[in-house]
Design an enzyme around this catalytic site. Structure first.
Site, PDB file in Angstrom:
ATOM      1  N   ARG A  52      15.010  68.129  14.053  1.00 38.21           N
ATOM      2  CA  ARG A  52      14.536  68.765  12.827  1.00 38.21           C
ATOM      3  C   ARG A  52      15.466  69.933  12.528  1.00 38.21           C
ATOM      4  NH1 ARG A  52      10.026  73.217  12.026  1.00 38.21           N
ATOM      5  NH2 ARG A  52       9.899  73.156   9.763  1.00 38.21           N
ATOM      6  N   HIS A  97       9.274  71.959   4.468  1.00 39.65           N
ATOM      7  CA  HIS A  97       8.252  70.945   4.833  1.00 39.65           C
ATOM      8  C   HIS A  97       8.582  69.587   4.217  1.00 39.65           C
ATOM      9  CE1 HIS A  97       4.980  74.328   5.174  1.00 39.65           C
ATOM     10  NE2 HIS A  97       5.512  74.081   6.358  1.00 39.65           N
ATOM     11  N   GLU A 117       5.242  64.550  11.080  1.00 34.76           N
ATOM     12  CA  GLU A 117       6.652  64.875  10.859  1.00 34.76           C
ATOM     13  C   GLU A 117       7.543  64.261  11.932  1.00 34.76           C
ATOM     14  OE1 GLU A 117       5.036  68.924  10.152  1.00 34.76           O
ATOM     15  OE2 GLU A 117       6.878  69.220   9.035  1.00 34.76           O
TER      16      GLU A 117
END
Ligand code: ADP
Length: 411
Positions: free
Chosen positions: A104, A193, A397
């Site tokens: 990420r 996000h 996620e």
């Protein structure tokens, strides 16, 4: 990559923590694991302190969560400790079954519009973005370098929080400030996000039995950090976070939207430094600033006991949320669904009920019984007669990062 390499390690590296998940993306339905099966999950926190903690759950073996405490000096040591835990379960990072490591990465600027295999040039560009993401990108870079040192032969993929928002039209992404100044310092609205908004908007379309290209969705990601996005036919057209995650909704500890002149005032009149103001708006504002608590469970408990400060904090939170639902309804023109996700969105029924209360003229309504259901599955909470669907769609996620990573390296 060998044909049997179907595992992806997802790493989310913070300044003093690393969250990880090992997933199997094997699409084999003949007795093999389903795509996206979680083999192990865990977290290393307080890296660099005496009391670092590693919590590891080996889901593949059905074993119990293992927790160890003791000093872990840096991210390198943290990842080695994680690798040792995985090896103990027969899931070592030296396994030929590992296809890639997906990272990420918070800020990808304008350049990274999709997941990207990391090479030196990519790493340099992520580094170039540090001035616009000083809290996040350095930790992400450390995570990448550490993982590269551990498995230099393996593809490492960056999945950017900002990528989903790069489809925003220029009129939504630009601040109305001097263009030359904005461009010189890369000041614009990037949004965050993004992996969650992408995943949830797609899942919402699925829940409605439609293709993402056919539906317009307002996604409300309400965790400790919170953001809203307007997604038209699968493409983001507006989002509430901006240059940094400070803009937009009222959050656990962040103010969200505020008159920028408040910051001048705090410096000129209250004598606060730049850093003081930064800490005030990012860490001591939002729900915690308003009532002392940022956990919605605690706030609801206090409201039930008649606590007026908690009630006002809740009302301010809901008022902001309503304004964004109204704004994004206007931006989209036609809305098919409003989807609630993340810690608050998935669990706090009173937040969902209050956010949509009084919006019947906009086609929105909540069925109290459906809203009270507790489940980890995507579900509708609106009555059948509602013109616009309201839904709870749990976000994932890590799965989204693993899917994007695997799609890229197995293509
Ligand atoms: P993060 O932004 O840290 O990823 P999460 O999405 O995990 O946050 O959301 C954390 C927040 O979710 C908590 O601060 C709390 O306010 C809220 N939350 C979690 N569980 C519940 C619950 N059962 N009821 C109400 N709020 C909850």
């Amino acid at each position: 990559m060998t044909a049997t390499a179907t595992r992806v390690l997802v790493l989310n590296s913070g300044s003093s923590s690393v969250k990880y998940q090992l997933l199997d993306m094997n699409p084999d339905s003949r007795g093999g694991p389903a795509a996206g099966t979680r083999l192990a999950v865990g977290l290393v926190e307080r890296i660099g302190e005496e009391t670092s903690r590693l919590a590891h759950t080996p889901l593949a073996t059905g074993g119990d969560k293992r927790e160890t405490e003791g000093p872990i000096a840096d991210h390198g040591a943290a990842l080695k400790a994680v690798a040792a835990e995985l090896s103990a379960d027969g899931l070592g990072l030296d396994s030929p079954q590992l296809a890639a490591i997906g990272h990420r990465v918070v800020h990808g600027g304008l350049k990274f519009t999709a997941p990207t295999v990391i090479d030196d040039a990519v790493l340099a560009e992520i580094e170039r973005l540090v001035p616009v993401a000083p809290l996040h990108n350095p930790a992400n870079i450390t995570g990448i370098r550490t993982a590269q040192a551990l498995r230099p032969d393996l593809p490492q993929v960056a999945v950017f929080d900002t990528a989903f928002h790069t489809t925003m039209p220029e009129y939504a992404a630009r601040y109305a400030i001097d263009v030359a100044t904005a461009d010189a310092h890369r000041i614009r609205r990037y949004g965050f996000h993004g992996t969650s908004h992408a995943y949830v908007s797609r899942k919402t379309a699925e829940l409605l039995g439609k293709d993402p290209s056919e539906v317009n969705v307002i996604v409300l990601h309400l965790g400790n950090g919170a953001s809203a996005s307007a997604v038209a036919g699968g493409r983001c057209v507006d989002t509430s976070m901006g240059l940094t995650p400070l803009e937009g909704l009222v959050m656990g500890t962040r103010s969200g939207d505020i008159d920028p002149a408040v910051t001048f005032h705090l410096k000129r009149v209250a004598g606060m430094s730049e850093d003081d103001v930064d800490v005030l708006l990012n860490k001591k504002s939002g729900l915690v600033g308003l009532c002392g608590d940022n956990d919605m469970r605690e706030i609801r408990r206090r409201i039930d006991e008649g606590d007026e400060r908690a009630e006002l904090a809740f009302d301010i939170y809901i008022h902001r949320l309503k304004k964004y639902i109204g704004a994004y309804t206007a931006v989209l023109g036609r809305v098919d669904a409003v989807a609630f996700t993340a810690g608050v969105g998935e669990n706090a029924a009173p937040v969902r009920a209050a956010a949509l209360a009084g919006l019947e003229e906009m086609g929105l309504a909540v069925d109290a019984d459906l809203n009270a259901v507790r489940s980890g599955e995507p579900r509708l909470i609106s009555p059948e007669c509602a013109r616009v669907a309201a839904a709870v769609v749990p976000t994932d996620e890590e799965l989204e990062i693993a899917q994007q990573t695997y799609a890229l390296v197995s293509a």
